[in-house]
Design a protein around this motif. Sequence first.
Motif, PDB file in Angstrom:
ATOM      1  N   ARG A   1      75.706  60.682  41.200  1.00  0.00           N
ATOM      2  CA  ARG A   1      76.444  59.468  41.568  1.00  0.00           C
ATOM      3  C   ARG A   1      77.002  59.575  42.990  1.00  0.00           C
ATOM      4  O   ARG A   1      76.957  58.617  43.769  1.00  0.00           O
ATOM      5  CB  ARG A   1      77.578  59.222  40.574  1.00  0.00           C
ATOM      6  N   VAL A   2      77.526  60.769  43.324  1.00  0.00           N
ATOM      7  CA  VAL A   2      78.038  60.975  44.684  1.00  0.00           C
ATOM      8  C   VAL A   2      76.915  60.881  45.703  1.00  0.00           C
ATOM      9  O   VAL A   2      77.062  60.282  46.776  1.00  0.00           O
ATOM     10  CB  VAL A   2      78.760  62.336  44.774  1.00  0.00           C
ATOM     11  N   VAL A   3      75.756  61.471  45.379  1.00  0.00           N
ATOM     12  CA  VAL A   3      74.616  61.392  46.291  1.00  0.00           C
ATOM     13  C   VAL A   3      74.185  59.950  46.491  1.00  0.00           C
ATOM     14  O   VAL A   3      73.893  59.511  47.618  1.00  0.00           O
ATOM     15  CB  VAL A   3      73.458  62.255  45.754  1.00  0.00           C
TER      16      VAL A   3
ATOM     17  N   ASP B   1      74.750  67.112  20.176  1.00  0.00           N
ATOM     18  CA  ASP B   1      74.510  67.148  21.619  1.00  0.00           C
ATOM     19  C   ASP B   1      73.015  67.169  21.877  1.00  0.00           C
ATOM     20  O   ASP B   1      72.296  68.030  21.365  1.00  0.00           O
ATOM     21  CB  ASP B   1      75.167  68.396  22.209  1.00  0.00           C
ATOM     22  N   PRO B   2      72.482  66.171  22.658  1.00  0.00           N
ATOM     23  CA  PRO B   2      71.040  66.142  22.872  1.00  0.00           C
ATOM     24  C   PRO B   2      70.520  67.356  23.642  1.00  0.00           C
ATOM     25  O   PRO B   2      69.340  67.639  23.618  1.00  0.00           O
ATOM     26  CB  PRO B   2      70.837  64.852  23.686  1.00  0.00           C
ATOM     27  N   SER B   3      71.400  68.036  24.391  1.00  0.00           N
ATOM     28  CA  SER B   3      70.969  69.220  25.147  1.00  0.00           C
ATOM     29  C   SER B   3      71.943  70.360  24.892  1.00  0.00           C
ATOM     30  O   SER B   3      72.809  70.630  25.715  1.00  0.00           O
ATOM     31  CB  SER B   3      70.891  68.884  26.638  1.00  0.00           C
ATOM     32  N   PRO B   4      71.856  70.981  23.707  1.00  0.00           N
ATOM     33  CA  PRO B   4      72.848  72.024  23.366  1.00  0.00           C
ATOM     34  C   PRO B   4      72.754  73.251  24.262  1.00  0.00           C
ATOM     35  O   PRO B   4      73.702  74.028  24.336  1.00  0.00           O
ATOM     36  CB  PRO B   4      72.486  72.368  21.915  1.00  0.00           C
ATOM     37  N   LEU B   5      71.650  73.425  24.975  1.00  0.00           N
ATOM     38  CA  LEU B   5      71.519  74.603  25.818  1.00  0.00           C
ATOM     39  C   LEU B   5      72.222  74.445  27.157  1.00  0.00           C
ATOM     40  O   LEU B   5      72.384  75.428  27.890  1.00  0.00           O
ATOM     41  CB  LEU B   5      70.027  74.907  26.057  1.00  0.00           C
ATOM     42  N   VAL B   6      72.640  73.211  27.529  1.00  0.00           N
ATOM     43  CA  VAL B   6      73.314  72.958  28.807  1.00  0.00           C
ATOM     44  C   VAL B   6      74.820  72.899  28.575  1.00  0.00           C
ATOM     45  O   VAL B   6      75.282  72.097  27.758  1.00  0.00           O
ATOM     46  CB  VAL B   6      72.817  71.636  29.432  1.00  0.00           C
ATOM     47  N   PRO B   7      75.601  73.714  29.247  1.00  0.00           N
ATOM     48  CA  PRO B   7      77.061  73.636  29.061  1.00  0.00           C
ATOM     49  C   PRO B   7      77.597  72.262  29.464  1.00  0.00           C
ATOM     50  O   PRO B   7      77.042  71.585  30.337  1.00  0.00           O
ATOM     51  CB  PRO B   7      77.589  74.726  29.999  1.00  0.00           C
ATOM     52  N   ARG B   8      78.690  71.873  28.821  1.00  0.00           N
ATOM     53  CA  ARG B   8      79.245  70.550  29.076  1.00  0.00           C
ATOM     54  C   ARG B   8      79.699  70.399  30.525  1.00  0.00           C
ATOM     55  O   ARG B   8      79.480  69.361  31.150  1.00  0.00           O
ATOM     56  CB  ARG B   8      80.411  70.280  28.120  1.00  0.00           C
ATOM     57  N   TRP B   9      80.309  71.442  31.082  1.00  0.00           N
ATOM     58  CA  TRP B   9      80.797  71.336  32.467  1.00  0.00           C
ATOM     59  C   TRP B   9      79.647  71.133  33.444  1.00  0.00           C
ATOM     60  O   TRP B   9      79.771  70.390  34.422  1.00  0.00           O
ATOM     61  CB  TRP B   9      81.601  72.582  32.847  1.00  0.00           C
ATOM     62  N   LEU B  10      78.471  71.751  33.120  1.00  0.00           N
ATOM     63  CA  LEU B  10      77.328  71.579  34.007  1.00  0.00           C
ATOM     64  C   LEU B  10      76.749  70.173  33.890  1.00  0.00           C
ATOM     65  O   LEU B  10      76.335  69.566  34.891  1.00  0.00           O
ATOM     66  CB  LEU B  10      76.261  72.627  33.676  1.00  0.00           C
ATOM     67  N   ALA B  11      76.737  69.633  32.675  1.00  0.00           N
ATOM     68  CA  ALA B  11      76.249  68.269  32.490  1.00  0.00           C
ATOM     69  C   ALA B  11      77.143  67.261  33.215  1.00  0.00           C
ATOM     70  O   ALA B  11      76.657  66.325  33.876  1.00  0.00           O
ATOM     71  CB  ALA B  11      76.170  67.941  30.997  1.00  0.00           C
ATOM     72  N   VAL B  12      78.472  67.454  33.103  1.00  0.00           N
ATOM     73  CA  VAL B  12      79.403  66.543  33.782  1.00  0.00           C
ATOM     74  C   VAL B  12      79.256  66.662  35.295  1.00  0.00           C
ATOM     75  O   VAL B  12      79.227  65.657  36.031  1.00  0.00           O
ATOM     76  CB  VAL B  12      80.847  66.839  33.339  1.00  0.00           C
ATOM     77  N   THR B  13      79.134  67.902  35.777  1.00  0.00           N
ATOM     78  CA  THR B  13      78.960  68.104  37.224  1.00  0.00           C
ATOM     79  C   THR B  13      77.680  67.455  37.729  1.00  0.00           C
ATOM     80  O   THR B  13      77.656  66.813  38.789  1.00  0.00           O
ATOM     81  CB  THR B  13      78.949  69.605  37.550  1.00  0.00           C
TER      82      THR B  13
END
Length: 383
Positions: A41-43, A23-35
């Motif tokens: 994209r929504v913006v 994972d290129p950013s192991p400190l960021v949780p997966r749910w936060l990255a997906v959100t």
Amino acid sequence: MTSPRGADDGGSAGHGPRTAEPDPSPLVPRWLAVTGAWSWRVVAACAVIAIVVWAGVQIQLVLIALFLGLVVTAVLGPVAAYLRRWLPAGPATALALLVGALGVAGLLTFVVVAVAGQWQHMGTAIEAGVEDLLDLLRSGRLPVTVSDEEIDHWFAVLADWWAAHRWSLAGSAAAQVGSVLVWFMVIALGVFCAACFLAGGPKMWTWTVRQLPAAARPRLRTAGTAAWRAFGGYTRGAFYTALCIGALAFALLLVLRVPLAGPLAVLVFIGGFIPLIGAPAAMVVAMLVALAANGLWSMVAVGIGIALIGQLEGHVLQPLIMGRHIRLHGMVVGVVVSAGTLVGGLVGAVVAVPVVGVAWAVFRALRPEPEDDPDEPLPLLTA
């Protein structure tokens, strides 16, 4: 002997299992990255929609003219197609537009003649009806009782308001002359667009499709076919439904001996093009005329009769005539009409349902076939 580096190279070349990349950013949780990914994209999508809406507001009169042209094309398209069996496209289109113009002129003539023939009687009836209503208010037979002093005060306030605002109202009326000319230009542009669509609509569509890459043409043809079927079916269905409820309202008002039955029926016919709010508004006007002309019980009878006609429209005519063209839930129709009214006023209320219905028809035509999942009710509704 194969070195570990060689094994890695072979695996990367496709000769062995590829190890999972870290994972290129192991400190960021997966749910936060997906959100976060979905959020930008929504913006971006909302920004595009806002730009489109802003551009549409700038040229709203042109869009209204195009919409009017599409409506006329949908209504007169079968007439033009029938005439094209014996006539070339140009004369068939001209004759179809002439038929439509004669229909509108006949409707306006009917309204003017009916008003002119009953206006004197209507004035006397309205005066008598107002006196009867005031007597009811004075007598205490209604839940609300009004004294002569209060009635005189209301008339005095109305007279003072008229004296204070009559010149500003006259100026506003004069300023509306320019708006009337603009709307005549919009109607003329709409009729011109309808003539072009009736005479060469298929060729125009074919030319538009050919401007796109070959890979995108099948989906565009599918979307265009679904959109036109939904829009044309809805427009013709709305026209036939409004015609039916207008005729029923005319018969009802004639039976109840309500003055101006013809103009009121035309008002109900026009209101039939505005879902949910058009027919009730026309019903209120008819009830007020019945109250002024024939009294309280005539108003009640008119209200009950037109309410029954509205039920017939909602549960029989619309499902029978328009059910297979635009399938929207009643709650969706209510929300869409309310949003359209808030955004665009009366025009927004008229345009909202066909626009959303066409968008839904295009979505249904382009989406992949969904899997047949069993219908499971919400746990909230199965307690």
